[in-house]
Design a protein around this motif. Structure first.
Motif, PDB file in Angstrom:
ATOM      1  N   ARG A  12      -7.950 -10.509 147.176  1.00 44.12           N
ATOM      2  CA  ARG A  12      -8.282  -9.498 146.169  1.00 44.12           C
ATOM      3  C   ARG A  12      -7.103  -9.283 145.241  1.00 44.12           C
ATOM      4  O   ARG A  12      -7.243  -9.276 144.014  1.00 44.12           O
ATOM      5  CB  ARG A  12      -8.712  -8.190 146.821  1.00 44.12           C
ATOM      6  CG  ARG A  12      -9.159  -7.138 145.785  1.00 44.12           C
ATOM      7  CD  ARG A  12      -9.600  -5.846 146.432  1.00 44.12           C
ATOM      8  NE  ARG A  12      -8.585  -5.244 147.275  1.00 44.12           N
ATOM      9  CZ  ARG A  12      -7.571  -4.502 146.839  1.00 44.12           C
ATOM     10  NH1 ARG A  12      -7.400  -4.297 145.558  1.00 44.12           N
ATOM     11  NH2 ARG A  12      -6.715  -3.975 147.685  1.00 44.12           N
ATOM     12  N   GLN A  16      -6.702 -10.215 141.238  1.00 50.82           N
ATOM     13  CA  GLN A  16      -6.310  -9.180 140.274  1.00 50.82           C
ATOM     14  C   GLN A  16      -5.129  -9.650 139.433  1.00 50.82           C
ATOM     15  O   GLN A  16      -5.093  -9.427 138.219  1.00 50.82           O
ATOM     16  CB  GLN A  16      -5.974  -7.870 140.997  1.00 50.82           C
ATOM     17  CG  GLN A  16      -7.204  -7.170 141.533  1.00 50.82           C
ATOM     18  CD  GLN A  16      -6.861  -5.964 142.386  1.00 50.82           C
ATOM     19  OE1 GLN A  16      -5.825  -5.913 143.042  1.00 50.82           O
ATOM     20  NE2 GLN A  16      -7.760  -4.989 142.406  1.00 50.82           N
ATOM     21  N   TYR A  78     -13.702 -10.738 138.348  1.00 47.31           N
ATOM     22  CA  TYR A  78     -14.095  -9.365 138.660  1.00 47.31           C
ATOM     23  C   TYR A  78     -15.038  -9.337 139.869  1.00 47.31           C
ATOM     24  O   TYR A  78     -14.848  -8.537 140.788  1.00 47.31           O
ATOM     25  CB  TYR A  78     -14.768  -8.710 137.448  1.00 47.31           C
ATOM     26  CG  TYR A  78     -15.408  -7.386 137.759  1.00 47.31           C
ATOM     27  CD1 TYR A  78     -14.630  -6.236 137.872  1.00 47.31           C
ATOM     28  CD2 TYR A  78     -16.782  -7.275 137.970  1.00 47.31           C
ATOM     29  CE1 TYR A  78     -15.203  -5.011 138.173  1.00 47.31           C
ATOM     30  CE2 TYR A  78     -17.367  -6.066 138.268  1.00 47.31           C
ATOM     31  CZ  TYR A  78     -16.582  -4.936 138.369  1.00 47.31           C
ATOM     32  OH  TYR A  78     -17.148  -3.724 138.680  1.00 47.31           O
ATOM     33  N   PHE A  79     -16.035 -10.222 139.862  1.00 45.56           N
ATOM     34  CA  PHE A  79     -16.984 -10.258 140.984  1.00 45.56           C
ATOM     35  C   PHE A  79     -16.286 -10.679 142.278  1.00 45.56           C
ATOM     36  O   PHE A  79     -16.603 -10.167 143.351  1.00 45.56           O
ATOM     37  CB  PHE A  79     -18.155 -11.188 140.678  1.00 45.56           C
ATOM     38  CG  PHE A  79     -19.019 -10.702 139.542  1.00 45.56           C
ATOM     39  CD1 PHE A  79     -19.437  -9.385 139.470  1.00 45.56           C
ATOM     40  CD2 PHE A  79     -19.395 -11.570 138.535  1.00 45.56           C
ATOM     41  CE1 PHE A  79     -20.223  -8.936 138.418  1.00 45.56           C
ATOM     42  CE2 PHE A  79     -20.188 -11.132 137.472  1.00 45.56           C
ATOM     43  CZ  PHE A  79     -20.598  -9.815 137.417  1.00 45.56           C
ATOM     44  N   ILE A  81     -13.101 -10.085 142.977  1.00 41.76           N
ATOM     45  CA  ILE A  81     -12.297  -8.916 143.366  1.00 41.76           C
ATOM     46  C   ILE A  81     -13.170  -7.916 144.110  1.00 41.76           C
ATOM     47  O   ILE A  81     -12.792  -7.397 145.173  1.00 41.76           O
ATOM     48  CB  ILE A  81     -11.639  -8.276 142.126  1.00 41.76           C
ATOM     49  CG1 ILE A  81     -10.541  -9.190 141.574  1.00 41.76           C
ATOM     50  CG2 ILE A  81     -11.081  -6.891 142.448  1.00 41.76           C
ATOM     51  CD1 ILE A  81     -10.074  -8.830 140.167  1.00 41.76           C
ATOM     52  N   LYS A  82     -14.348  -7.633 143.566  1.00 42.88           N
ATOM     53  CA  LYS A  82     -15.264  -6.696 144.215  1.00 42.88           C
ATOM     54  C   LYS A  82     -15.739  -7.235 145.574  1.00 42.88           C
ATOM     55  O   LYS A  82     -15.822  -6.485 146.547  1.00 42.88           O
ATOM     56  CB  LYS A  82     -16.470  -6.423 143.307  1.00 42.88           C
ATOM     57  CG  LYS A  82     -16.111  -5.758 141.993  1.00 42.88           C
ATOM     58  CD  LYS A  82     -15.431  -4.447 142.162  1.00 42.88           C
ATOM     59  CE  LYS A  82     -16.410  -3.333 142.172  1.00 42.88           C
ATOM     60  NZ  LYS A  82     -15.807  -2.007 142.280  1.00 42.88           N
ATOM     61  N   GLY A  85     -13.071  -6.933 148.089  1.00 45.31           N
ATOM     62  CA  GLY A  85     -12.946  -5.512 148.426  1.00 45.31           C
ATOM     63  C   GLY A  85     -13.946  -5.128 149.508  1.00 45.31           C
ATOM     64  O   GLY A  85     -13.624  -4.362 150.425  1.00 45.31           O
ATOM     65  N   LEU A  86     -15.157  -5.675 149.405  1.00 42.00           N
ATOM     66  CA  LEU A  86     -16.153  -5.430 150.453  1.00 42.00           C
ATOM     67  C   LEU A  86     -15.719  -6.055 151.775  1.00 42.00           C
ATOM     68  O   LEU A  86     -15.881  -5.451 152.842  1.00 42.00           O
ATOM     69  CB  LEU A  86     -17.512  -6.008 150.040  1.00 42.00           C
ATOM     70  CG  LEU A  86     -18.260  -5.309 148.916  1.00 42.00           C
ATOM     71  CD1 LEU A  86     -19.539  -6.068 148.578  1.00 42.00           C
ATOM     72  CD2 LEU A  86     -18.586  -3.874 149.283  1.00 42.00           C
ATOM     73  N   ASN A  96     -24.717  -5.420 148.016  1.00 42.88           N
ATOM     74  CA  ASN A  96     -23.638  -5.587 147.035  1.00 42.88           C
ATOM     75  C   ASN A  96     -22.924  -6.917 147.216  1.00 42.88           C
ATOM     76  O   ASN A  96     -22.577  -7.585 146.241  1.00 42.88           O
ATOM     77  CB  ASN A  96     -22.626  -4.447 147.130  1.00 42.88           C
ATOM     78  CG  ASN A  96     -23.144  -3.171 146.529  1.00 42.88           C
ATOM     79  OD1 ASN A  96     -24.022  -3.188 145.683  1.00 42.88           O
ATOM     80  ND2 ASN A  96     -22.601  -2.052 146.977  1.00 42.88           N
ATOM     81  N   ASN A  97     -22.709  -7.297 148.458  1.00 41.63           N
ATOM     82  CA  ASN A  97     -22.063  -8.564 148.768  1.00 41.63           C
ATOM     83  C   ASN A  97     -22.833  -9.714 148.133  1.00 41.63           C
ATOM     84  O   ASN A  97     -22.269 -10.546 147.424  1.00 41.63           O
ATOM     85  CB  ASN A  97     -22.009  -8.707 150.299  1.00 41.63           C
ATOM     86  CG  ASN A  97     -21.329  -9.957 150.767  1.00 41.63           C
ATOM     87  OD1 ASN A  97     -21.645 -11.047 150.334  1.00 41.63           O
ATOM     88  ND2 ASN A  97     -20.407  -9.787 151.692  1.00 41.63           N
ATOM     89  N   TYR A 100     -22.669  -9.676 144.229  1.00 40.25           N
ATOM     90  CA  TYR A 100     -21.415 -10.187 143.657  1.00 40.25           C
ATOM     91  C   TYR A 100     -21.342 -11.708 143.732  1.00 40.25           C
ATOM     92  O   TYR A 100     -20.880 -12.357 142.803  1.00 40.25           O
ATOM     93  CB  TYR A 100     -20.203  -9.559 144.343  1.00 40.25           C
ATOM     94  CG  TYR A 100     -20.072  -8.077 144.096  1.00 40.25           C
ATOM     95  CD1 TYR A 100     -20.307  -7.535 142.841  1.00 40.25           C
ATOM     96  CD2 TYR A 100     -19.710  -7.216 145.120  1.00 40.25           C
ATOM     97  CE1 TYR A 100     -20.195  -6.180 142.621  1.00 40.25           C
ATOM     98  CE2 TYR A 100     -19.584  -5.852 144.900  1.00 40.25           C
ATOM     99  CZ  TYR A 100     -19.829  -5.339 143.652  1.00 40.25           C
ATOM    100  OH  TYR A 100     -19.706  -3.991 143.434  1.00 40.25           O
TER     101      TYR A 100
END
Length: 176
Positions: A12, A16, A78-79, A81-82, A85-86, A96-97, A100
């Motif tokens: 992640r 970034q 971005y996807f 990174i998200k 994060g999950l 959400n997983n 993304y």
């Protein structure tokens, strides 16, 4: 499970950093274009075909055109990174997983479709100051483009399979 958290945190943070660096490199690359360095923003096919010093308007137009595929690459980052994060929160089978992963696949596919067109337009912009007969634009689709398109399609397919897996996981969570 801690190992997954740490690896996910590492990736992640890495994504970034790449996200910020990619933006900075585009801006710096166009401010100083054309420069001979490892982050030259002008595609190789056009580097030897520019017969004049780039003016501010050409640099701004070039920046805008190259930002189109760059923005799509930033969407992929971005996807990711998200997604990581999950994974840090140990969420593997959530909606959400899957979203993304699917969105990253679509963005990657879109970038490979748009890239040849943006490079073609960039050729017109960069060589517009050349004398007549020395203006140059080309549309190139390489094996790399096709390979990344195939990769994107596989990612989209995997996300569809994971959607079904997430549904099964949710059903199991409700079973007593």
């Amino acid at each position: 499970m801690n190992k997954i958290k740490y690896v996910s945190l590492f990736f992640r943070l890495l994504f970034q950093i790449i996200f910020v660096c990619m933006l900075c490199m585009q801006v710096i690359g166009w401010v100083y274009a054309p420069i001979d360095s490892w982050f030259n923003v002008i595609p190789r096919v056009y580097q030897d075909n520019i017969a004049y010093k780039l003016d501010l308007n050409t640099k701004i137009a070039g920046f805008v055109v190259t930002m189109i595929p760059t923005m799509i690459k930033l969407m992929v980052l971005y996807f990711l990174i998200k997604l990581f994060g999950l994974y840090e929160r140990l969420e593997f089978f959530s909606a959400n997983n899957v979203r993304y992963i699917r969105n990253a696949g679509y963005a990657l596919l879109l970038e490979q479709i748009i890239r040849p067109f943006s490079d073609f337009i960039l050729g017109f912009i960069l060589t517009s100051g050349n004398p007549p007969g020395f203006r140059y634009a080309t549309m190139i689709i390489t094996g790399t483009n096709l390979g990344l398109m195939l990769t994107a399609l596989v990612i989209i397919l995997i996300s569809w399979i994971m959607t079904e897996g997430a549904k099964l996981h949710d059903e199991q969570q409700l079973t007593i």
